[in-house]
Scaffold this motif. Structure first.
Motif, PDB file in Angstrom:
ATOM      1  N   MET A   1      -7.305  13.855  17.257  1.00  0.00           N
ATOM      2  CA  MET A   1      -8.608  13.158  17.608  1.00  0.00           C
ATOM      3  C   MET A   1      -9.615  14.034  18.439  1.00  0.00           C
ATOM      4  N   THR A   2     -10.541  14.494  18.328  1.00  0.00           N
ATOM      5  CA  THR A   2     -11.605  15.122  19.236  1.00  0.00           C
ATOM      6  C   THR A   2     -12.721  14.324  19.641  1.00  0.00           C
ATOM      7  N   ARG A   3     -13.034  14.371  21.016  1.00  0.00           N
ATOM      8  CA  ARG A   3     -13.973  13.674  21.662  1.00  0.00           C
ATOM      9  C   ARG A   3     -15.131  14.771  22.088  1.00  0.00           C
ATOM     10  N   GLY A   4     -16.175  14.647  21.827  1.00  0.00           N
ATOM     11  CA  GLY A   4     -17.305  15.557  22.082  1.00  0.00           C
ATOM     12  C   GLY A   4     -18.112  14.813  23.280  1.00  0.00           C
ATOM     13  N   PHE A   5     -18.900  15.732  24.025  1.00  0.00           N
ATOM     14  CA  PHE A   5     -19.723  15.270  25.223  1.00  0.00           C
ATOM     15  C   PHE A   5     -21.104  15.805  24.766  1.00  0.00           C
ATOM     16  N   TYR A   6     -22.183  15.176  24.895  1.00  0.00           N
ATOM     17  CA  TYR A   6     -23.532  15.542  24.818  1.00  0.00           C
ATOM     18  C   TYR A   6     -24.341  15.182  25.828  1.00  0.00           C
ATOM     19  N   ILE A   7     -25.055  15.918  26.586  1.00  0.00           N
ATOM     20  CA  ILE A   7     -25.821  15.154  27.550  1.00  0.00           C
ATOM     21  C   ILE A   7     -27.270  15.781  27.573  1.00  0.00           C
ATOM     22  N   LEU A  31     -17.953  10.575  20.309  1.00  0.00           N
ATOM     23  CA  LEU A  31     -18.820  11.324  21.062  1.00  0.00           C
ATOM     24  C   LEU A  31     -19.333  10.418  22.270  1.00  0.00           C
ATOM     25  N   VAL A  32     -19.177  11.124  23.374  1.00  0.00           N
ATOM     26  CA  VAL A  32     -19.767  10.604  24.548  1.00  0.00           C
ATOM     27  C   VAL A  32     -21.160  10.990  24.716  1.00  0.00           C
ATOM     28  N   VAL A  33     -22.164  10.333  24.926  1.00  0.00           N
ATOM     29  CA  VAL A  33     -23.331  10.873  25.125  1.00  0.00           C
ATOM     30  C   VAL A  33     -23.862  10.353  26.813  1.00  0.00           C
ATOM     31  N   HIS A  85     -17.725  15.611  38.486  1.00  0.00           N
ATOM     32  CA  HIS A  85     -18.622  14.444  38.860  1.00  0.00           C
ATOM     33  C   HIS A  85     -18.844  13.847  37.274  1.00  0.00           C
ATOM     34  N   VAL A  86     -19.208  14.448  36.429  1.00  0.00           N
ATOM     35  CA  VAL A  86     -19.396  14.130  35.098  1.00  0.00           C
ATOM     36  C   VAL A  86     -18.158  13.534  34.493  1.00  0.00           C
ATOM     37  N   GLN A  87     -16.929  14.182  34.661  1.00  0.00           N
ATOM     38  CA  GLN A  87     -15.847  13.939  34.207  1.00  0.00           C
ATOM     39  C   GLN A  87     -15.229  12.586  34.911  1.00  0.00           C
ATOM     40  N   SER A  88     -15.583  12.376  36.121  1.00  0.00           N
ATOM     41  CA  SER A  88     -15.425  11.320  36.597  1.00  0.00           C
ATOM     42  C   SER A  88     -16.157   9.958  36.386  1.00  0.00           C
ATOM     43  N   LYS A  92     -12.583  10.663  28.679  1.00  0.00           N
ATOM     44  CA  LYS A  92     -12.034  12.107  28.699  1.00  0.00           C
ATOM     45  C   LYS A  92     -12.581  12.907  27.418  1.00  0.00           C
ATOM     46  N   PHE A  93     -13.230  14.081  27.536  1.00  0.00           N
ATOM     47  CA  PHE A  93     -13.637  14.739  26.138  1.00  0.00           C
ATOM     48  C   PHE A  93     -13.020  16.204  26.162  1.00  0.00           C
ATOM     49  N   ASP A  94     -13.148  16.595  24.979  1.00  0.00           N
ATOM     50  CA  ASP A  94     -12.503  17.946  24.517  1.00  0.00           C
ATOM     51  C   ASP A  94     -13.298  19.020  24.609  1.00  0.00           C
ATOM     52  N   VAL A  95     -14.493  18.833  24.176  1.00  0.00           N
ATOM     53  CA  VAL A  95     -15.588  19.785  23.926  1.00  0.00           C
ATOM     54  C   VAL A  95     -17.017  19.217  24.500  1.00  0.00           C
ATOM     55  N   ALA A  96     -17.705  20.014  25.016  1.00  0.00           N
ATOM     56  CA  ALA A  96     -19.098  19.819  25.531  1.00  0.00           C
ATOM     57  C   ALA A  96     -20.148  20.631  24.443  1.00  0.00           C
TER      58      ALA A  96
END
Length: 170
Positions: A1-7, A31-33, A85-88, A92-96
């Protein structure tokens, strides 16, 4: 499973952001927004609160086929510790995903896989353009998903941005 991050600041969340999320959703399972500048609101540059932006994004993503987590992230103004800070603040995400050179650099230095996200009609699908249209009573609704326009109406966002723009330099 892959979790992404988009800010992004998402002031407001618009069709360009929405198309990016749709493109990213083809590459990740979740996806973490990140709602950046989560501590900023009631100014011309940042008229909407973190909670209002979370509502905009959550409602706009109902039909997107990816599990999403929408997380406000306050500014800390210390680049050296920003990634931790973002990670805290997030799952947890694998790719930003980002096109911001500083964000790419900071994540890269922290060992995070960073991919550039596609950009769509950047000359029009851009927060400053949309906010200016709101202030000057020009058409802006076509540039945001319908649920976002609904949230802006619900919170009387047009009146707010016009009022703060009268007295605020930015």
């Amino acid at each position: 499973m892959t979790r992404g991050f988009y800010i992004g600041r998402f002031q407001p969340y618009h069709e360009g952001h929405h198309r990016v999320v749709e493109a990213i959703s083809d590459e990740v399972d979740e996806l973490v927004v990140g709602v950046g500048s989560g501590d900023k609101s009631h100014s011309t540059r940042n008229p909407f609160t973190a909670g209002e932006r979370v509502m905009m994004i959550t409602k706009a993503l109902v039909d997107v086929d990816v599990v999403t987590y929408v997380v406000p992230i306050e500014d800390i103004n210390r680049n050296a510790v920003w990634v931790s800070h973002v990670q805290s603040m997030t799952p947890k995400f694998d790719v930003a995903y980002s096109n911001n050179p500083l964000v790419i650099r900071l994540f890269g230095e922290a060992g995070v896989d960073v991919r550039q996200s596609p950009m769509f009609e950047r000359d029009v699908l851009e927060g400053t353009e949309i906010r200016n249209r709101m202030i000057h009573d020009e058409d802006w609704r076509e540039l945001v998903p319908d649920p976002v326009a609904g949230v802006i109406d619900e919170i009387d966002g047009i009146e707010r941005i016009r009022q703060v723009s009268d007295t605020d330099a930015g």
